[in-house]
Write an enzyme that holds these catalytic residues in place. Structure first.
Site, PDB file in Angstrom:
ATOM      1  CD  GLN A 186      -2.865  -2.622  -0.803  1.00  0.00           C
ATOM      2  OE1 GLN A 186      -3.441  -3.057  -1.790  1.00  0.00           O
ATOM      3  NE2 GLN A 186      -1.590  -2.259  -0.824  1.00  0.00           N
ATOM      4  NE  ARG A 232      -2.016  -5.655  -4.071  1.00  0.00           N
ATOM      5  CZ  ARG A 232      -2.549  -4.872  -5.010  1.00  0.00           C
ATOM      6  NH1 ARG A 232      -1.854  -4.555  -6.088  1.00  0.00           N
ATOM      7  NH2 ARG A 232      -3.758  -4.370  -4.860  1.00  0.00           N
ATOM      8  CD  GLU A 263      -2.843   3.086  -6.149  1.00  0.00           C
ATOM      9  OE1 GLU A 263      -2.301   3.601  -5.154  1.00  0.00           O
ATOM     10  OE2 GLU A 263      -2.603   1.946  -6.541  1.00  0.00           O
ATOM     11  CG  HIS A 291      -7.883  -3.618  -2.921  1.00  0.00           C
ATOM     12  ND1 HIS A 291      -8.799  -4.024  -3.866  1.00  0.00           N
ATOM     13  CD2 HIS A 291      -6.742  -3.319  -3.608  1.00  0.00           C
ATOM     14  CE1 HIS A 291      -8.247  -3.960  -5.074  1.00  0.00           C
ATOM     15  NE2 HIS A 291      -7.004  -3.561  -4.940  1.00  0.00           N
ATOM     16  CG  HIS A 319      -7.895   0.612  -3.030  1.00  0.00           C
ATOM     17  ND1 HIS A 319      -8.321   1.884  -3.307  1.00  0.00           N
ATOM     18  CD2 HIS A 319      -7.145   0.237  -4.096  1.00  0.00           C
ATOM     19  CE1 HIS A 319      -7.847   2.265  -4.484  1.00  0.00           C
ATOM     20  NE2 HIS A 319      -7.125   1.284  -4.979  1.00  0.00           N
ATOM     21  CG  LEU A 327     -10.634  -0.637  -6.228  1.00  0.00           C
ATOM     22  CD1 LEU A 327     -10.317  -0.618  -4.753  1.00  0.00           C
ATOM     23  CD2 LEU A 327      -9.696  -1.599  -6.957  1.00  0.00           C
ATOM     24  CG  PHE A 382      -0.839   2.195 -10.390  1.00  0.00           C
ATOM     25  CD1 PHE A 382      -1.957   2.908 -10.762  1.00  0.00           C
ATOM     26  CD2 PHE A 382      -1.009   0.911  -9.920  1.00  0.00           C
ATOM     27  CE1 PHE A 382      -3.231   2.355 -10.668  1.00  0.00           C
ATOM     28  CE2 PHE A 382      -2.271   0.346  -9.821  1.00  0.00           C
ATOM     29  CZ  PHE A 382      -3.384   1.072 -10.198  1.00  0.00           C
ATOM     30  NE  ARG A 432      -3.325   0.356  -4.106  1.00  0.00           N
ATOM     31  CZ  ARG A 432      -3.539  -0.692  -4.878  1.00  0.00           C
ATOM     32  NH1 ARG A 432      -3.415  -1.916  -4.385  1.00  0.00           N
ATOM     33  NH2 ARG A 432      -3.862  -0.531  -6.144  1.00  0.00           N
TER      34      ARG A 432
END
Length: 598
Positions: free
Chosen positions: A252, A403, A274, A369, A254, A271, A138, A305
């Site tokens: 952040q 993050r 990811e 995000h 995304h 979203l 991830f 990200r």
């Protein structure tokens, strides 16, 4: 039923009716962080009757359910060489060394055990062929560390926590909008809210208040939350009570939010997990180029990200985006069976919108995000205000300047356990205090709420809120500069003037709720803009085109306080040092090898 006393020497002698609810612990927010805190309290011997969880929506309907990709913990299911110190090192690296190392280590140490605990509580993890909790890569993690439940991990997590809370008979109250934390002389006394179903005011008398009310990315025009979520309740409530904010400039974006007319306006910004990239999805521009080769030839689509989001933004700005202002994300090469098994909710969502992910790419663009900033807290989650705690996306410190994917859910349950333990110990050591004359502390705010309802002003709260969202997107989005930030701060003043002249319905109306949200939003947007203006460098998710490089002297946190006259005051504070074990992991320089996913 109670009444507020006259206020300000009788200048407002009318009274306002309200209900009083007395609990030792009030948990504001019914997502994963709030639920996990309440569970820990009761499992440590606190009487369920002394606890109340309140949420703005129906119980079990929280933003947690939208976190689909996974939850991190160094189980070592597929990569036995992984451990919590490497997880901590990855988190600090992704956070550009602006994280609080102690908080990072708290989360990463606890997560393997918490994942096992969730398994015992019935969370439906995806499994390996041998029946172990499966794990996958991830973004920017050194090993396969992200446990998941298909692509609906947040939903599975919250279901397990709600089931556990109900088994422990933990009381909850839904559809209550908390609009003020009551505090006096640096100590929390309770809170004031409105029952959105009945319009009745509620005053909560509590020894301890735990804010688990989410973050602030719903203040942006394109965002991955529903419109009534992450509207800055948590940070604003804490700040108004006397707590300190930190890292508010770090938002952040995304890389992959839905974009394009074919999806419909209601899906804009939602979203695309990811996990699609984690499972091998590839990004292409409108010219068919796999453009991440230009920006991150080693990690490609799995880089951090902020790197991927800026790359997409650059492609679009340079004219290589789609007609809808996006790029393409393609996982069709993985095959239908793989996609339906590993990404079931994504596959179903797009199928319902007429797109077959097994046959064609989906259109995506960056979307706000996650707010890495929030309330500054100590190692147990307590703020500067005695008895007021903040956890989950409401708190700052774990994520630093950016993050790591999969760490948001990890933070909610890890700090839910930490804070629950600390509060349980606190209650065992102290006598029940009860707030004398609680109505007097609540009076001014209750009268303000009564005046707000049915006010006959000029402006629609929802329209002003939309303009605020556009202002933040335009002036403190992915790319920032001094002129834009100054214009954003100045633009807030005009929005404040309009916000003082609102047309609002009754206390059960959507306009009443938007008006309350707007108050939180203006305060928090000010903190974001001023913090971004203060940080004259680029680091993590904060990118200044006029200061494009990171500088060592800016390895400091920007903190925001209210001074003695209520003005927003900014300063900086130094960052801590990792433990020897985590520093050793950092020194070893673990890094994801992208070829492992080919």
């Amino acid at each position: 039923m109670n009444e507020t006393p006259p206020t300000d020497a009788g200048t407002r002698a009318d009274t306002v009716d309200y209900e009083t609810v007395d609990r030792r612990v009030l948990v504001i927010g019914a997502g994963a962080a709030g639920a996990r805190t309440a569970i820990e309290l009761v499992e440590r011997g606190v009487d369920p009757a002394d606890v109340l969880v309140v949420g703005k929506r129906a119980h079990g309907d929280a933003h947690t359910t939208w976190a689909r990709g996974g939850i991190n913990g160094a189980l070592g299911t597929l990569d036995p060489e992984d451990d919590w110190t490497i997880h901590a090192a990855d988190t600090l690296t992704e956070g550009h060394s602006l994280n609080d190392p102690g908080k990072v280590e708290t989360v990463t140490r606890r997560m393997p055990g918490i994942l096992r605990e969730l398994e015992d509580w019935g969370m439906e993890f995806s499994r390996t062929e041998s029946g172990d909790i499966d794990q996958r890569y991830f973004g920017a993690q050194s090993f396969r560390r992200t446990a998941f439940a298909g692509d609906y991990t947040g939903e599975a997590l919250l279901d397990a926590l709600v089931d556990r809370a109900q088994a422990l008979s933990i009381p909850y109250r839904e559809n209550v909008f908390v609009s003020r934390i009551l505090a006096d002389d640096g100590r929390v006394l309770g809170a004031v809210g409105t029952d959105l179903d009945t319009g009745e005011f509620v005053v909560f008398d509590a020894e301890v208040v735990v804010l688990a009310a989410g973050g602030y990315t719903g203040l942006y025009r394109r965002h991955s939350s529903r419109d009534d979520e992450n509207t800055a309740d948590g940070p604003a409530l804490a700040y108004q009570a006397g707590a300190t904010l930190m890292d508010m400039e770090f938002v952040q974006f995304h890389p992959t939010g839905m974009v394009g007319k074919r999806y419909g306006e209601s899906w804009d910004g939602r979203l695309v997990t990811e996990a699609v990239r984690g499972e091998g999805g590839r990004l292409y521009n409108a010219e068919g180029e796999r453009f991440m080769e230009r920006y991150s030839p080693d990690q490609m689509e799995l880089d951090a990200r902020d790197v991927v989001a800026r790359a997409i933004a650059k492609e679009i700005a340079d004219g290589r985006g789609t007609d809808s202002g996006g790029v393409y994300l393609d996982i069709s090469h993985r095959g239908r069976d793989f996609i339906e098994t590993r990404l079931p909710r994504m596959y179903e969502r797009f199928a319902e919108l007429g797109v077959d992910m097994a046959e064609e790419p989906v259109e995506v663009a960056p979307t706000a995000h996650y707010g890495m900033g929030g309330v500054r807290v100590d190692d147990e989650g307590e703020t500067d205000v005695d008895g007021l705690y903040a956890i989950g996306e409401t708190m700052a410190g774990v994520h630093g300047a950016n993050r790591l994917g999969g760490n948001s859910l990890a933070e909610t349950v890890a700090y839910g356990a930490v804070t629950g333990e600390a509060v349980a110990d606190r209650l065992a050591e102290r006598e029940v205090h009860g707030a004398d004359e609680l109505g007097e502390h609540a009076a001014v705010h209750l009268h303000d709420l009564a005046d707000l309802a049915n006010s006959d002003g000029t402006y629609d709260p929802a329209a002003v809120f939309d303009d605020l969202r556009s202002l933040l997107w335009d002036h403190t989005g992915i790319l920032r500069d001094a002129d834009g930030l100054e214009n954003g701060v100045a633009g807030l003043e005009e929005l404040r003037e309009r916000a003082s002249d609102l047309a609002v319905g009754d206390r059960t109306s959507a306009s009443y709720e938007f008006a309350l949200d707007l108050g939180f939003a203006l305060l928090t947007a000010d903190a974001v803009l001023r913090s971004a203006r203060e940080r004259t460098e680029s680091r993590g998710a904060h990118f200044r085109t006029d200061f494009p490089d990171a500088t060592p002297e800016w390895r400091r946190n920007v903190v925001v306080r209210s001074d003695s006259v209520g003005t927003m005051d900014l300063s900086t504070s130094p960052v801590g040092t990792p433990s020897d074990a985590v520093q050793a992991a950092l020194d070893r320089g673990y890094e994801l090898d992208y070829h492992q996913l080919e």
